[in-house]
Motif scaffolding. Structure first.
Motif, short mmCIF file in Angstrom:
data_model
loop_
_atom_site.label_atom_id
_atom_site.label_comp_id
_atom_site.label_asym_id
_atom_site.label_seq_id
_atom_site.Cartn_x
_atom_site.Cartn_y
_atom_site.Cartn_z
N ASP A 241 11.57 13.55 -39.25
CA ASP A 241 12.70 12.90 -38.64
C ASP A 241 12.32 11.98 -37.53
O ASP A 241 11.38 12.18 -36.66
CB ASP A 241 13.83 13.74 -38.36
CG ASP A 241 13.38 14.66 -37.20
OD1 ASP A 241 14.18 14.52 -36.09
OD2 ASP A 241 12.47 15.40 -37.02
N GLU A 242 13.03 10.72 -37.26
CA GLU A 242 12.72 9.84 -36.51
C GLU A 242 12.34 10.26 -34.89
O GLU A 242 11.53 9.89 -34.29
CB GLU A 242 13.85 8.63 -36.44
CG GLU A 242 13.64 7.18 -35.61
CD GLU A 242 12.21 6.70 -36.32
OE1 GLU A 242 11.81 6.99 -37.64
OE2 GLU A 242 11.66 5.94 -35.68
N ARG A 243 13.42 11.22 -34.64
CA ARG A 243 13.20 11.66 -33.24
C ARG A 243 11.57 12.61 -33.09
O ARG A 243 11.16 12.14 -32.08
CB ARG A 243 14.14 13.06 -33.08
CG ARG A 243 14.54 13.56 -31.71
CD ARG A 243 15.63 14.51 -31.87
NE ARG A 243 15.31 15.39 -30.54
CZ ARG A 243 15.69 15.27 -29.40
NH1 ARG A 243 16.64 14.23 -29.37
NH2 ARG A 243 15.78 16.10 -28.38
N THR A 244 11.49 13.31 -33.96
CA THR A 244 9.99 14.00 -33.75
C THR A 244 8.98 12.69 -33.89
O THR A 244 7.83 12.68 -33.22
CB THR A 244 9.65 14.86 -35.16
OG1 THR A 244 10.74 15.58 -35.33
CG2 THR A 244 8.68 15.89 -35.01
N ILE B 18 9.19 9.56 -32.88
CA ILE B 18 9.14 9.16 -31.57
C ILE B 18 8.56 9.97 -30.42
O ILE B 18 7.65 9.64 -29.68
CB ILE B 18 10.36 8.55 -31.11
CG1 ILE B 18 11.10 7.57 -31.97
CG2 ILE B 18 10.67 7.99 -29.74
CD1 ILE B 18 12.38 7.18 -32.15
N LEU B 19 8.93 11.05 -30.27
CA LEU B 19 8.71 11.95 -29.16
C LEU B 19 7.30 12.46 -29.33
O LEU B 19 6.65 12.68 -28.34
CB LEU B 19 9.70 12.89 -28.96
CG LEU B 19 11.06 12.47 -28.30
CD1 LEU B 19 12.08 13.55 -28.31
CD2 LEU B 19 10.85 11.66 -27.20
N VAL C 230 12.28 1.44 -28.94
CA VAL C 230 12.76 1.84 -30.08
C VAL C 230 14.04 1.00 -30.68
O VAL C 230 14.29 0.62 -31.68
CB VAL C 230 13.30 3.31 -29.95
CG1 VAL C 230 14.20 3.76 -31.07
CG2 VAL C 230 12.19 4.18 -29.46
#
Lengths: 313, 294
Positions: free
Chosen positions: A222-225, A227-228, A122
């Motif tokens: 959102d970026e977190r969602t 990525i994960l 990332v």
């Protein structure tokens, strides 16, 4: 899917056959007559003759192989000359200790390797990426027996926090068991964490450039969602497959780790057997380790087929 | 030099660059790989000129210098029988580097022809070689090396043979895979069409194309082989005392950790630096030889 799995199962048969031949032939590498070696110092002709008869050394090689493999199929891996105990009993006693160590090492491997790999992917080309890569290379290049010695020096000799050697079963005293195995497990997991980190990084980089991740971003997630949920879930499949294979390799790495920390597991069993010329034990341990590795390989393949919808039909 | 026409105006002069020169140009741009290369050259020099660099005889015992801490006389301290650790580390470079290089050479000499044979001939030959390779790869590397070294008898030479045999299947599989992808290429078909023998095609047309991958794998396997040799020596199955080897030095050092930690620190750092250099150089080489890389 069933055709694929059946095909993999059928492919196993020749591999296991050749593994068994290979391990059987190891004994033929012995310089000189194995019966002479087994007879010890005195070399009494009567004892030598008895040994030849008992281990069928007076018979042709194929007959010896068939007798040996016939025994293996019935769970008879031979008898330890030194301990006068069946090899299968010794394996059954020592294997759980090594498995405990390998499972704990795996927790370190995945617990360090996967998050480090994600961060590195990332934050590609940043200081984070650089630091994680350096740590991974450090892990891969450090001989685990040296790391073990250095950790004993720091945590046992200097600080006195952890025991330098020995083993306690978790069923006897859980916390004492953890204290005794945490250092060896870290040492064992350390080098594999570097390998897992590199694979996670490569898989994440590939996934993050894919169309569905771009779509997920375009949807405004959102970026977190992204990525994960979208990235990691897809990147993890090859990593988990590799993890299953590494578990087999951990058994091999345990040889030195157990030696340094005096843990009475599988690795120590083979080293002691090597030095006492207890060849039946050496053959038995190599056979069990190789079979475990083959089975894990198969499970990893099946897991991969199950996890990959394109192969499931 | 080659002349190519752009189709408009005058022909443009384009410089021809050989694959080796291109790989070297790319490698030079990778700073870590170049640092690793410099370190490897230094280590090789250390091994070759060990008698001139070592400050003491590496096997000379001195009861007046038992377990002395690092000082101006003994830069890395001395061991349990008063031998100079710096000199032993310097001489140990010989055992480690030669074990790494020779065992990988054994693996390449045995593995590459077998891989060429399996990939190029196919059929039963391929099936047999591939199944034996699978069987060997199923046995964990170190356990197989320990078993082989144990059956062959403890010595540095046997450790090299054991590691070499254990590493062979990696090169068989790599070469076979490369041959399978190369043998259907047009230039191989063309070589066959003009009547070249199988052996000549394998030697002249296929092998040179497998070389880049072999070079990368060879470099990375040297790193693994050095750790394997140190591991075997640590277990007493490699270099025999009093000859110095980093692995056996660590084995002894373990017993004197509380009062002479330097005995363990320096041989370990030596293994680490050597293995790290091979890994970094191998990584750099892989990037430099990758046709997709810029």
């Amino acid at each position: 899917m069933f055709t694929l799995i059946t095909k993999r199962l059928i492919q196993l048969i020749p591999t296991i056959f050749f593994v068994s031949v290979l391990i059987f032939l190891l004994q033929q590498l012995l310089p000189g007559d194995p019966a002479l070696v087994m007879a010890g110092e005195e070399k009494d002709p009567e004892v030598i003759e008895q040994i030849r008869k008992r281990y069928r050394l007076d018979q042709p090689l194929p007959i010896q192989y068939l007798a040996w493999i016939g025994g293996v199929f019935q769970g008879d891996l031979g008898e330890s000359m030194r301990l006068s105990e069946p090899v299968s009993t010794l394996v059954a006693q020592k294997l759980p200790v090594t498995i405990q160590l390998a499972v704990m090492a795996m927790i370190f491997t995945l617990g360090i390797g996967i998050p480090a790999g994600i961060i590195s992917a990332v934050k590609k080309d940043t200081a984070w990426d650089y630091v994680v890569n350096v740590v991974a290379l450090w892990g891969i290049s450090t001989p685990n027996f040296w790391l073990g010695i250095m950790l004993i020096f720091l945590f046992s000799v200097q600080l006195g926090w952890l025991p330098a050697s020995g083993y306690v079963s978790p069923f006897e005293d859980f916390w004492a068991s953890m204290a005794a195995t945490i250092m060896p497990a870290f040492v064992l997991g350390n080098s594999f964490a570097g390998v897992i980190m590199r694979h996670t990084r490569a898989a994440m980089l590939q996934v993050m450039e894919s169309d569905y991740v771009r779509t997920a971003r375009a949807k405004g997630l959102d970026e977190r969602t992204v990525i994960l949920k979208h990235g990691l879930r897809n990147a993890l499949t090859p990593v988990i497959t590799l993890g299953a294979l590494e578990f087999g390799t951990l058994l091999s790495g345990a040889v030195l780790t157990e030696q340094i920390f005096s843990i009475p597991g599988f690795g120590k069993l083979i080293v002691d057997a090597v030095f006492n010329r207890d060849y039946a034990v050496v053959q038995g341990v190599v056979l069990v380790t190789a079979t475990t590795y083959i089975v894990l390989n198969l499970l990893a393949d099946i897991g991969y087929i199950l996890a990959n919808p394109r192969l499931r039909t | 030099m080659a002349l190519t026409s752009t189709g408009v105006g005058a022909p443009v002069r384009e410089t021809f660059e050989s694959p080796g020169a291109r790989a070297w140009r790319r490698l030079k741009k990778r700073r870590t790989a170049m640092v690793a290369l410099v370190l490897l050259v230094l280590l090789a020099l250390l091994a070759i000129f060990a008698p001139f660099i070592a400050t003491h005889d590496p096997t000379q015992q001195s009861w007046r210098a038992v377990r002395q801490a690092p000082s101006l006389t003994h830069w890395f301290g001395s061991d349990e029988v008063g031998r100079d650790i710096f000199s032993r580390v310097v001489y140990g470079t010989r055992a480690s580097l030669s074990a790494g290089v020779i065992s990988v050479a054994i693996a390449i000499v045995a593995g590459v022809p077998l891989g060429l044979l399996a990939g190029y001939v196919g059929g039963w030959t391929d099936a047999l070689i591939s199944r034996v390779t699978d069987a060997m790869l199923a046995c964990p590397f170190l356990i197989l090396a320990i078993a082989l070294a144990a059956f062959l008898g403890p010595s540095l030479q046997n450790a090299m043979i054991a590691i070499g045999i254990t590493a062979t299947p990696v090169f068989v599989r790599l070469t076979r895979g490369q041959v399978l992808s190369i043998k259907t290429e047009d230039y191989v078909e063309a070589a066959r069409a003009v009547g070249n023998t199988r052996l000549r095609i394998a030697w002249k047309h296929i092998l040179p194309n497998v070389m880049p991958q072999l070079l990368v794998q060879g470099t990375l396997t040297i790193a693994t082989a050095i750790i394997a040799e140190a591991s075997l020596s640590f277990l007493g199955l490699g270099q025999q005392p009093p000859a110095p080897s980093w692995g056996s030095m660590l084995n002894v050092a373990q017993r004197f950790l509380s009062n002479a930690p330097w005995m363990a620190i320096f041989p370990g750092i030596a293994i680490f630096i050597t293995v790290l250099s091979f890994n970094l150089f191998g990584d750099g080489l892989r990037d430099a030889l990758d046709p997709k890389a810029k």
